[in-house]
Design an enzyme around this catalytic site. Structure first.
Site, PDB file in Angstrom:
ATOM      1  N   GLU A  32       0.826  -1.216   0.000  1.00  0.00           N
ATOM      2  CA  GLU A  32       0.000   0.000   0.000  1.00  0.00           C
ATOM      3  C   GLU A  32       0.860   1.266   0.000  1.00  0.00           C
ATOM      4  O   GLU A  32       0.542   2.231  -0.672  1.00  0.00           O
ATOM      5  CB  GLU A  32      -0.968   0.004   1.194  1.00  0.00           C
ATOM      6  CG  GLU A  32      -2.125  -0.968   1.020  1.00  0.00           C
ATOM      7  CD  GLU A  32      -2.930  -0.700  -0.257  1.00  0.00           C
ATOM      8  OE1 GLU A  32      -3.017   0.461  -0.687  1.00  0.00           O
ATOM      9  OE2 GLU A  32      -3.449  -1.662  -0.831  1.00  0.00           O
ATOM     10  N   TYR A 115      -7.261   6.517   3.495  1.00  0.00           N
ATOM     11  CA  TYR A 115      -7.291   5.454   2.489  1.00  0.00           C
ATOM     12  C   TYR A 115      -6.424   4.262   2.914  1.00  0.00           C
ATOM     13  O   TYR A 115      -6.875   3.111   2.902  1.00  0.00           O
ATOM     14  CB  TYR A 115      -6.813   5.972   1.105  1.00  0.00           C
ATOM     15  CG  TYR A 115      -6.428   4.794   0.236  1.00  0.00           C
ATOM     16  CD1 TYR A 115      -7.409   4.022  -0.364  1.00  0.00           C
ATOM     17  CD2 TYR A 115      -5.092   4.373   0.120  1.00  0.00           C
ATOM     18  CE1 TYR A 115      -7.084   2.877  -1.074  1.00  0.00           C
ATOM     19  CE2 TYR A 115      -4.762   3.238  -0.578  1.00  0.00           C
ATOM     20  CZ  TYR A 115      -5.762   2.498  -1.182  1.00  0.00           C
ATOM     21  OH  TYR A 115      -5.438   1.359  -1.862  1.00  0.00           O
ATOM     22  N   ASP A 133      -9.585   5.288  -3.523  1.00  0.00           N
ATOM     23  CA  ASP A 133      -8.350   5.655  -4.218  1.00  0.00           C
ATOM     24  C   ASP A 133      -8.769   6.232  -5.571  1.00  0.00           C
ATOM     25  O   ASP A 133      -9.972   6.391  -5.826  1.00  0.00           O
ATOM     26  CB  ASP A 133      -7.403   4.449  -4.350  1.00  0.00           C
ATOM     27  CG  ASP A 133      -7.895   3.463  -5.396  1.00  0.00           C
ATOM     28  OD1 ASP A 133      -9.118   3.483  -5.719  1.00  0.00           O
ATOM     29  OD2 ASP A 133      -7.078   2.692  -5.918  1.00  0.00           O
TER      30      ASP A 133
END
Ligand code: SF4
Length: 327
Positions: A32, A115, A133
Site C-alpha cells: 500500500e 485510504y 483511491d
C-alpha cells in the site's frame, strides 16, 4: 445486485497480484505504501526485492534510514520510505511486532491516511471498511454521474458515503479489490469500456470519459536549480539534504558561483508539485575544505548512494556522455 455482479466479475477477471495472495499485514502495508504514487507494474519488482531485504516489521524497524532509502531508490517520493520505516518501529514499540486488527491503531501509524488505513484493514483483516483511491473515485463518480469535483470537501464526502453504503457486511477485501480492479481494467480514465462493464446497468454516467470532475489546476511555476559538478581524483562531490524535501538523500551541491561564469554540462526538467524545475549542472572547482554535509563519492560507487531521482538522472547522463574533462 451490484455487489454480486462486481465480485463475480472480479473472480473471473481480477489480476493475480502478489499482495493479493497474502494476508500478512506487513506485506500488505508495504504494497500500500509503494502503490500510493506508483503504478502496479513498477511496484511489482520493488515489492519482491523489498520483502527479500526486509521480510517483516522487525527487520525493517532495525534497519538504518540510509539502508531503507537505498532499497527504496527508484520508487521516488522518499517520504513514503521514511514513514514505512517509522511505522515498522511504531509496530515494534507499541504492538510488540504484530499489527492489531484495529482501524484506529492502523490509522495512528506514521504515513497512514484514511485510504491506507482502510486498505490495510480490508485487505489484511477483511474488514468492511470503505476506501477511496483514484480508481474507486472514478468508478463511483461515474456510477453516480457526480457533477461535483471530487477534490472538494463535498465531492470527497459524497464518495466516502457512497463507498460505505456499497459495502457488504462481510468480505471487505473482495469487495474493495473488485471495485479498484474495475477502475483499473474497465472503467479506465480516458476510454471506459462500458459495453464490457459488469455494473453498467447501475451506471448513470452520460459522458463517462468527462468524469470525474476536478477543481481547475494551479498554474505551473518555473523554478531554476543550479548545481555544481565538482570532481577530484574520479570522485564526485555530493551533498546530503537535511530539509523536508529529499531529507537524508544525496544530490549535487548548490552552485555557489554565478552560473553565467561557469561551464554548463547538462540541463534537465522535472516536475515538483506545481513547479517545473530546470536542474542545470555547471563545472565548478573543488574548494580546499568541504562542508560537513558533503562527501566525496567514487564515480564507480555512485549507484550505491541514495540519490534524489532528478540528480541521479543528471549524474548518470553526464557520466555516460563522458563530456567531463575533469573526470
Ligand atoms: S458503465 Fe462505463 S462508466 Fe459506468 S462504471 Fe462501467 S465502465 Fe464505468
Amino acid at each position: 445486485m451490484l455487489r454480486q455482479q462486481l465480485t463475480r466479475w472480479f473472480r473471473a477477471h481480477g489480476r493475480d497480484l502478489p499482495w493479493r495472495r497474502t494476508r500478512d499485514p506487513y506485506a500488505i502495508m508495504v504494497s500500500e505504501f509503494m502503490l500510493q504514487q506508483t503504478q502496479v507494474v513498477t511496484v511489482l519488482d520493488f515489492y519482491a526485492r523489498w520483502l527479500l531485504r526486509f521480510p517483516d516489521f522487525q527487520t525493517l524497524a532495525a534497519a538504518s534510514e540510509a539502508n531503507v532509502l537505498h532499497v527504496w531508490q527508484g520508487l521516488g517520493y522518499y517520504s513514503r520510505a521514511r514513514n514505512l520505516h517509522r511505522a515498522a518501529q511504531h509496530v515494534m514499540e507499541r504492538h510488540g511486532g504484530t499489527l492489531p486488527d484495529d482501524l484506529a491503531a492502523i490509522a495512528a501509524l506514521p504515513g497512514v491516511g484514511r485510504y491506507t488505513a482502510g486498505a490495510i484493514a480490508s485487505f489484511a483483516f477483511d474488514r468492511a471498511t470503505p476506501i477511496i483511491d483514484a480508481n474507486i473515485a472514478r468508478v463511483l463518480a461515474r456510477l453516480l454521474d457526480l457533477r461535483e469535483p471530487i477534490d472538494t470537501a463535498r465531492g470527497s464526502a459524497i464518495l466516502w458515503e457512497t463507498a460505505a453504503a456499497l459495502l457488504p457486511i462481510r468480505g471487505g477485501r473482495l469487495h474493495n479489490s473488485a471495485l479498484m480492479e474495475l477502475g483499473a481494467l474497465v472503467c479506465t480514465p480516458r476510454t471506459p469500456m462500458c459495453p464490457q462493464c459488469p455494473v453498467r446497468a447501475h451506471c448513470r454516467a452520460e459522458n463517462p470519459a468527462a468524469l470525474p470532475l476536478k477543481k481547475p489546476r494551479r498554474k505551473t511555476i518555473a523554478l531554476a536549480e543550479d548545481c555544481a559538478w565538482v570532481m577530484r581524483d574520479r570522485r564526485l562531490l555530493l551533498a546530503q539534504q537535511t530539509g523536508p524535501r529529499w531529507r537524508g538523500l544525496w544530490k549535487l551541491p548548490a552552485l555557489m558561483a554565478p552560473a553565467r561564469a561557469a561551464k554548463l554540462l547538462l540541463a534537465l526538467d522535472y516536475p515538483f508539485t506545481h513547479h517545473r524545475v530546470t536542474l542545470s549542472v555547471f563545472v565548478a572547482a573543488a574548494s580546499k575544505k568541504i562542508a560537513p554535509h558533503q562527501r566525496w563519492v567514487a564515480v564507480g560507487a555512485i549507484e550505491t548512494i541514495a540519490l534524489a531521482a532528478p540528480h541521479k538522472r543528471a549524474i548518470l547522463r553526464i557520466l555516460a556522455t563522458a563530456r567531463v574533462a575533469p573526470i
